[in-house]
Design an enzyme around this catalytic site. Structure first.
Site, PDB file in Angstrom:
ATOM      1  N   ASP A  88      27.628  40.253  44.243  1.00 21.63           N
ATOM      2  CA  ASP A  88      26.552  39.400  43.727  1.00 21.63           C
ATOM      3  C   ASP A  88      26.979  37.941  43.643  1.00 21.63           C
ATOM      4  O   ASP A  88      26.363  37.141  42.951  1.00 21.63           O
ATOM      5  CB  ASP A  88      26.099  39.898  42.348  1.00 21.63           C
ATOM      6  CG  ASP A  88      27.221  39.867  41.336  1.00 21.63           C
ATOM      7  OD1 ASP A  88      28.373  39.527  41.724  1.00 21.63           O
ATOM      8  OD2 ASP A  88      26.973  40.187  40.153  1.00 21.63           O
ATOM      9  N   CYS A  91      31.880  38.345  42.636  1.00 21.18           N
ATOM     10  CA  CYS A  91      32.833  39.439  42.817  1.00 21.18           C
ATOM     11  C   CYS A  91      34.282  39.007  42.587  1.00 21.18           C
ATOM     12  O   CYS A  91      35.057  39.764  42.024  1.00 21.18           O
ATOM     13  CB  CYS A  91      32.674  40.052  44.204  1.00 21.18           C
ATOM     14  SG  CYS A  91      32.781  38.848  45.532  1.00 21.18           S
ATOM     15  N   HIS A 258      48.495  38.627  53.795  1.00 18.68           N
ATOM     16  CA  HIS A 258      48.008  38.342  52.449  1.00 18.68           C
ATOM     17  C   HIS A 258      48.438  36.950  52.047  1.00 18.68           C
ATOM     18  O   HIS A 258      49.316  36.346  52.666  1.00 18.68           O
ATOM     19  CB  HIS A 258      48.529  39.373  51.445  1.00 18.68           C
ATOM     20  CG  HIS A 258      50.001  39.300  51.238  1.00 18.68           C
ATOM     21  ND1 HIS A 258      50.881  40.171  51.855  1.00 18.68           N
ATOM     22  CD2 HIS A 258      50.766  38.456  50.497  1.00 18.68           C
ATOM     23  CE1 HIS A 258      52.119  39.859  51.499  1.00 18.68           C
ATOM     24  NE2 HIS A 258      52.088  38.821  50.687  1.00 18.68           N
ATOM     25  N   HIS A 291      33.590  38.898  50.560  1.00 20.97           N
ATOM     26  CA  HIS A 291      33.633  39.780  49.385  1.00 20.97           C
ATOM     27  C   HIS A 291      35.051  40.088  48.924  1.00 20.97           C
ATOM     28  O   HIS A 291      35.982  40.193  49.735  1.00 20.97           O
ATOM     29  CB  HIS A 291      32.902  41.082  49.696  1.00 20.97           C
ATOM     30  CG  HIS A 291      32.735  41.962  48.500  1.00 20.97           C
ATOM     31  ND1 HIS A 291      31.968  41.589  47.426  1.00 20.97           N
ATOM     32  CD2 HIS A 291      33.252  43.175  48.215  1.00 20.97           C
ATOM     33  CE1 HIS A 291      32.015  42.559  46.517  1.00 20.97           C
ATOM     34  NE2 HIS A 291      32.785  43.528  46.977  1.00 20.97           N
TER      35      HIS A 291
END
Lengths: 298, 547
Positions: A88, A91, A258, A291
């Site tokens: 939304d 996150c 990462h 996301h």
């Protein structure tokens, strides 16, 4: 007269529908559609979902890109589980909230709580010095501190892991904490606007202040590197973001890359200043374009 | 319910701050520190018009509703006091970014009621006409600041200085509605305001007429004093009126549904009007004499202006508007004595009034009945030519048809309409607006009218009225200016020769072009509007040469 009557039959009817359609397509319709989408999303997934094994992720991409499947496989070697959050726009903050509170709940790290409380006070002062009216943010601060106390066991207000999940799914708590993080992030960005300015310029055309007003403070505005950096710095909490996308190395080998957001401030716990290598972030988020979810290492 | 408790807590803090340290110019008259805040979902605040703004010394009521999810959702803030402002509409809704959620707006939870009130205060000081909610007000603010200031000041004077209450009975109100509008012709400063009101009255007939009724006495008092100044004012006034007419049409375009609704309402009010007619006529008798006097004085001016030809566009447009203004005035005049003629003017009231204008105020001119006849025919032709132009556009046509149908059908309505036509703004505008009213059996037309084609229809209407103006120009100045006479002679001769058909054909592309120009330009700005009129003139001029 004849003319008038004659040409009267021509136009009219056919064009009217066309225009009526356009007429009803306004801002309201767009807003309504947006709220329908978010309601849809809400049905699919709570603010913070249950833990799932990484294999659930693989299932999702079964027919997807082989690079992704390969990456998920590698991911599965390092991480045990994933916890999804609702897409939304909040996150990242929601993931951070749950992950951090869960970490405190699991570790019962009183020192960390004390440290972060001091940081929160700093943030409060930052906001005050930036001209924010106290009451506009103090409720959010109070609520976060309340959650922080609750996850530490041994007091009347202590909560269980299940209760933490329930609270994280309760909009009246979850949104307040998310908003707290947004305040903290905005405060940090504006406090160090010189540092953040070039990054902000890359994301928007406005000033740092405008960026905070349009992309940080409003709920539902998605987070970017700038947000994560600022939040990590402001609270002194290292964050690891694992990237799951279709990029692959030049060498041809697939690896999951990462990025660790290591707070720049010196007063980190168990850190000898300068050696950022030693810091192992305890918050790991999985980033897929657009996301963030929570990852659990093995 | 934790949310509600927290909201309560937050509101207590907010209100405490608002009461102890209110933003400049704002106050909460209905609240005290010990008020029971928990029962409040609506806060009534007041804002003083900022010093040195047009709203200075006014006190504006503001209603603030706190949503359940505040501060995640913005408060809903509306003006309770009518205000003339580019960003505040007749319903008091405020177009302010921080009152909406992103991405459309800029509300953020870090804002609060105090900042909202401060922002509204700033909005009063500095309207944002580029993001206008009220088209005509925005346009005026940008291009006719003087008129805007006047309107805003008188609205402030009227509504924002206390004692603006008093809801009268509606039939009474409608009757009084006429008086202030008629006084407009005297060019009193008030009239600008009235014009704006007649605009808004299309949306909220009752509410506005109530306001009008309050004003009517004062404005009729004003008229005498303003008599001398009237000519000067006229220029400003009618210039702005034209702009408004356009702005209003735009507005209609945007909110078709609303307008359709209100048209129905208007319908009702007009019925009432016609019932009241006997009283009105009595009233009018008094005014008419004055009208006549001011007519002449006002009329000399534009004529000289027309002799001076198109030296300046402003003058030109003044002339246009003044002459547009005249027909209904004289219609009034004629209506006083020979009511029948007004009633019978089923189809082209403007034309009728044009005719009556020429006969009434220019009886001394060389116009004879026989000359009038072709003259009228010319106009009729033009109208038809217009219509067939429209046919080419394929949109206006049906409307045009309905127009005529409507007029034929309802003499009663027509009559009242004529009276309302007294207002210069409504005159140009009533035509398209009242169309659905006339053809109420064909409700569907309302939709068509108000959507896309409307601009064009209005464009054409505008045009035709300009044509009338031209025609009038020609006829009235025929004995005065040599060149004009020549032109009109040419025209009339052409008509007598029966070549009008050919002319019409020639006319079509020109008209069409003008229509397009007009609707485009009115989108733009006032200057554009003027320009288009000029253009229309030029084109007509060319056409005349051709003819």
């Amino acid at each position: 007269m004849q003319n008038q009557e004659g040409c009267g039959g021509g136009g009219g009817g056919a064009t009217s529908c066309e225009f009526e359609d356009w007429g009803s397509f306004g801002d309201e319709a767009i807003i309504q559609q947006k709220s329908e989408i978010s309601a849809d999303e809400a049905q699919k997934i709570p603010f913070v979902a249950d833990k799932e094994p990484i294999s659930a992720l693989a299932a999702e991409y079964q027919s997807g890109s082989p690079i992704l499947l390969e990456k998920i496989k590698i991911l599965g070697e390092q991480y045990a589980a994933i916890r999804r959050t609702r897409g939304d726009g909040n996150c990242f903050f929601r993931s951070f909230m749950f992950s951090y509170l869960e970490h405190i709940l699991d570790s019962q790290d009183q020192a960390e709580v004390d440290r972060i409380k001091a940081k929160v006070e700093e943030c409060r002062k930052t906001l005050q010095s930036l001209g924010y009216t106290d009451f506009t943010f103090e409720d959010f601060f109070a609520l976060f501190l309340e959650q922080l106390d609750s996850v530490l066991q041994g007091s009347e207000s202590s909560i269980s892991h299940d209760e933490l999940i329930i609270r994280s799914r309760d909009q009246s708590i979850s949104d307040y904490v998310v908003m707290f993080f947004r305040f903290v992030t905005a405060g940090e960005i504006r406090k160090r606007s010189e540092f953040f300015e070039p990054f902000v310029m890359g994301l928007s055309n406005g000033t740092v202040e405008q960026f905070c007003k349009s992309a940080v403070e409003p709920m539902g505005e998605e987070s970017d590197h700038v947000h994560i950096t600022a939040l990590s710095d402001a609270l002194g909490v290292p964050i690891r973001v694992v990237y799951l996308d279709r990029s692959s190395c030049d060498t041809g080998g697939v690896s999951v890359n990462h990025h660790d957001f290591i707070p720049t401030t010196s007063d980190l716990p168990n850190s000898t200043s300068g050696s950022t290598q030693s810091i192992q972030p305890y918050i790991t988020l999985l980033y897929r374009p657009g996301h963030y979810d929570i990852l659990y290492p093995k | 319910m934790a949310q509600a408790a927290r909201l309560n807590l937050r509101m207590q803090k907010e209100l405490k701050l608002l009461l102890t340290d209110p933003p400049p110019g704002a106050s909460l008259p209905l609240l005290s520190v010990d008020s029971d805040i928990s029962s409040l979902s609506t806060i009534h605040a007041q804002i003083e018009g900022p010093e040195e703004s047009v709203y200075a010394k006014g006190i504006f009521d503001i209603k603030i509703q706190i949503p359940e999810r505040y501060p995640f959702q913005p408060p809903s803030v509306t003006f309770g006091t009518p205000i003339y402002h580019p960003n505040i509409d007749n319903g008091g809704r405020i177009c302010l970014d921080i009152l909406n959620l992103p991405p459309k707006g800029a509300w953020q939870p870090s804002l609060n009621i105090s900042t909202v009130l401060t922002s509204i205060g700033l909005l009063l000081t500095e309207p944002n006409p580029d993001d206008g909610l009220m088209r005509e007000a925005s346009r005026e603010y940008k291009y006719n600041r003087q008129a805007f200031d006047q309107k805003a000041r008188s609205m402030t004077e009227k509504y924002a200085k206390g004692g603006a209450g008093g809801i009268g009975c509606s039939t009474q109100d409608v009757q009084t509605n006429l008086n202030p509008i008629m006084t407009e012709f005297r060019g009193s400063e008030k009239s600008r305001l009235e014009v704006s009101e007649s605009i808004s009255s299309q949306k909220k007939p009752w509410g506005i007429s109530r306001k009008l009724s309050l004003e009517s006495s004062s404005s009729s008092q004003n008229k005498d004093g303003d008599g001398e100044v009237s000519e000067v004012h006229n220029d400003h006034l009618f210039l702005s009126d034209q702009m408004e007419a356009k702005g209003k049409r735009k507005g209609v375009n945007i909110i078709p549904d609303e307008c359709n609704l209100s048209r129905d309402k208007l319908h009702g009010s007009r019925r009432k009007l016609s019932l009241e007619s006997s009283c009105q006529i009595q009233k009018r008798d008094g005014h008419d004499k004055e009208n006549l006097v001011s007519n002449h004085s006002a009329f000399c001016d534009p004529q000289t202006a027309s002799v001076a030809s198109s030296a300046s566009s402003v003058l030109q447009s003044n002339k246009c508007s003044q002459q547009i203004l005249h027909p209904p005035q004289t219609t009034e005049l004629v209506a006083g004595s020979t009511n029948m003629s007004t009633k019978q003017s089923c189809q082209f009231s403007e034309k009728q009034s044009l005719k009556s204008l020429s006969s009434a105020s220019h009886g001394a001119s060389s116009m004879t009945l026989s000359k009038q006849q072709p003259h009228k025919d010319f106009i009729n032709n033009d109208r038809m030519g217009n219509c067939s132009t429209v046919a080419e556009c394929r949109k206006i046509s049906s409307v045009g048809k309905k127009l005529s149908l409507g007029y034929k059908g309802s003499t009663q309505v027509k009559k009242t309409e004529n009276k309302e036509n007294v207002a210069p703004v409504s005159r140009v505008d009533k035509l398209p607006l009242s169309t659905p009213q006339g053809s109420s059996t064909k409700r569907g037309i309302g939709g068509i009218l108000s959507l896309g084609p409307l601009t064009q229809l209005q464009g054409s209407n505008d045009n035709s009225s300009q044509l009338f103006v031209h025609a009038e120009n020609l006829s009235t100045t025929s004995s005065m200016t040599l060149t004009k006479e020549k032109q009109s002679n040419q025209e009339q001769a052409a008509k007598v020769d029966g070549k009008s058909e050919v002319q019409r054909v020639e006319d079509l592309p020109i008209l069409e072009a003008v229509i397009v120009l007009d609707s485009e330009d009115s989108e733009d700005e006032k200057d554009g509007g003027l320009r288009s009129k000029l253009l229309a003139r030029k084109r007509l001029g060319k056409w005349r040469v051709k003819a």
